[in-house]
Design an enzyme around this catalytic site. Structure first.
Site, short mmCIF file in Angstrom:
data_model
loop_
_atom_site.label_atom_id
_atom_site.label_comp_id
_atom_site.label_asym_id
_atom_site.label_seq_id
_atom_site.Cartn_x
_atom_site.Cartn_y
_atom_site.Cartn_z
N ASP A 104 -4.74 -12.71 3.23
CA ASP A 104 -5.95 -12.22 3.89
C ASP A 104 -7.23 -12.43 3.09
O ASP A 104 -8.30 -12.00 3.51
CB ASP A 104 -5.80 -10.74 4.28
CG ASP A 104 -5.11 -9.90 3.23
OD1 ASP A 104 -4.84 -10.42 2.13
OD2 ASP A 104 -4.83 -8.72 3.49
N ASP B 180 -2.77 -10.56 -2.54
CA ASP B 180 -3.36 -10.03 -1.30
C ASP B 180 -4.82 -9.65 -1.58
O ASP B 180 -5.16 -9.29 -2.71
CB ASP B 180 -2.57 -8.80 -0.86
CG ASP B 180 -2.94 -8.31 0.53
OD1 ASP B 180 -2.21 -8.66 1.48
OD2 ASP B 180 -3.95 -7.58 0.66
N HIS C 111 0.82 -1.22 0.00
CA HIS C 111 0.00 0.00 0.00
C HIS C 111 0.85 1.27 0.00
O HIS C 111 0.31 2.37 -0.18
CB HIS C 111 -0.94 0.04 1.20
CG HIS C 111 -1.99 -1.02 1.19
ND1 HIS C 111 -2.82 -1.22 0.11
CD2 HIS C 111 -2.35 -1.96 2.11
CE1 HIS C 111 -3.65 -2.23 0.37
NE2 HIS C 111 -3.38 -2.70 1.57
N HIS D 148 -6.36 -7.09 -0.67
CA HIS D 148 -6.48 -5.65 -0.91
C HIS D 148 -5.69 -5.28 -2.16
O HIS D 148 -4.60 -5.82 -2.39
CB HIS D 148 -5.95 -4.87 0.30
CG HIS D 148 -6.63 -5.22 1.59
ND1 HIS D 148 -6.10 -6.12 2.48
CD2 HIS D 148 -7.81 -4.79 2.11
CE1 HIS D 148 -6.94 -6.22 3.52
NE2 HIS D 148 -7.98 -5.44 3.31
ZN LIG Z 1 -4.23 -7.07 2.54
#
Ligand SMILES: [Zn+2]
Length: 308
Positions: free
Chosen positions: A244, A163, A126, A165
């Site tokens: 995740d 991931d 991120h 996200h």
């Molecule tokens: Zn994540």
């Protein structure tokens, strides 16, 4: 086939406050599981070396590096965003997490290793060129990729991010860099609420519907990632390994199983063996249900090692 396993004690000292899901136990449960399952017998272990400023600045603005250094507290916590904080060990941990991926890249490109797994935190995907966010400070994988391209002279590398996200930071840094193909899956309408419209032609973003299972991942890999990766013909593959999307992980609504992580890693290994002399560097991103994280990372490493 030699495989490197890179970690560092500073990964266990960085904390963002009591009860924060991105906690030191994430790294220790993976290490404990790999040890208990005998998998550390199949790797060569290294302590991460810290990234230099020059290495960080291949992916980040100088201002970003200087600001994080200046904000690092002597005691207590300093909030970077509502979810992201520094403690007195964060700066050291962030340097070593980024340095681990640079070191892994060195070992795989010119150190006689074929694979490397970095069990480090803080995670990185991120972190944008000029912005720490979402538990991330430096974009570890992008720093490794730029090292492979700018220092070691590779011309084409792929980044695979599974991931749950979207890797907004990796996209921010690598969009438009034609030496890189980034393919990813992530849950739609989830933090950081980006990625559904790719920012450049070298991004293949596959948004997955909430409550979908590993079948949707498998379709994305077969129908979208694999043809794009084979056409790109990378000389090396990097993995942003976030765990995740697991069905036990409260951070998302996807329903992947332990075996899905083994399956996707096997497909990546096949492509690496075809195109990239087998060269893979994988680094830990998310994954917050500790038992599921440990089991999934075990199957990920088993696939990288080529053992059942
Ligand atoms: Zn994540």
């Amino acid at each position: 086939m030699r495989t490197a396993y890179i970690t560092h004690a500073s990964s266990l000292r960085h904390e963002m406050g009591q009860g924060h899901p991105e906690c030191a136990q994430r790294v220790s449960v993976i290490g404990d599981r790999l040890l208990a399952k005998g998998l550390l017998d199949f790797v060569e272990a290294f302590d991460a070396t810290p990234a230099s400023e020059e290495q960080l600045m291949r992916a980040h603005e100088a201002r970003h590096v200087a600001e994080l250094r200046a904000r690092a507290p002597r005691e207590g916590f300093v909030a970077i965003d509502p979810d992201t904080a520094m403690n007195p060990h964060t700066w050291e941990a962030a340097l070593h997490a980024a340095g681990a991926v640079v070191q892994a890249t060195e070992l795989v490109v010119r150190g006689g290793f074929k694979r490397a797994f970095c069990n480090v935190r803080p995670p990185g995907h991120h972190a944008e060129r000029g912005q720490a966010m979402g538990f991330c400070f430096f974009n570890n994988v992008a720093i490794g990729i730029r090292h492979a391209l700018d220092v070691l002279g590779l011309q084409r590398v792929a980044l695979i991010d599974f991931d749950v996200h979207h890797g907004n930071g990796s996209e921010d840094i690598l969009a438009g860099d034609e030496r890189v193909l980034m393919v990813s899956t992530f849950q739609s309408r989830l933090y950081p609420f980006s990625g559904e419209t790719p920012r450049a032609a070298n991004m293949r973003n596959v948004a997955l519907a909430p409550y979908s299972t590993g079948d949707a991942l498998r379709r994305a890999v077969i129908e979208q990632w694999s043809p794009a990766l084979r056409a790109f013909d990378p000389q090396m593959i990097f993995i942003s390994a976030g765990f995740d999307a697991h069905r036990d992980d409260d951070m998302s609504q996807l329903g992947w199983s332990d075996q899905d992580y083994g399956w996707v890693t096997q497909r990546i290994v096949e492509i690496a063996d075809e195109c990239a002399q087998g060269r893979i560097v994988s680094t830990l991103e998310g994954g917050y249900d500790l038992p599921a994280l440990a089991r999934s990372a075990e199957l990920h490493l088993r696939a990288l090692l080529g053992i059942d």
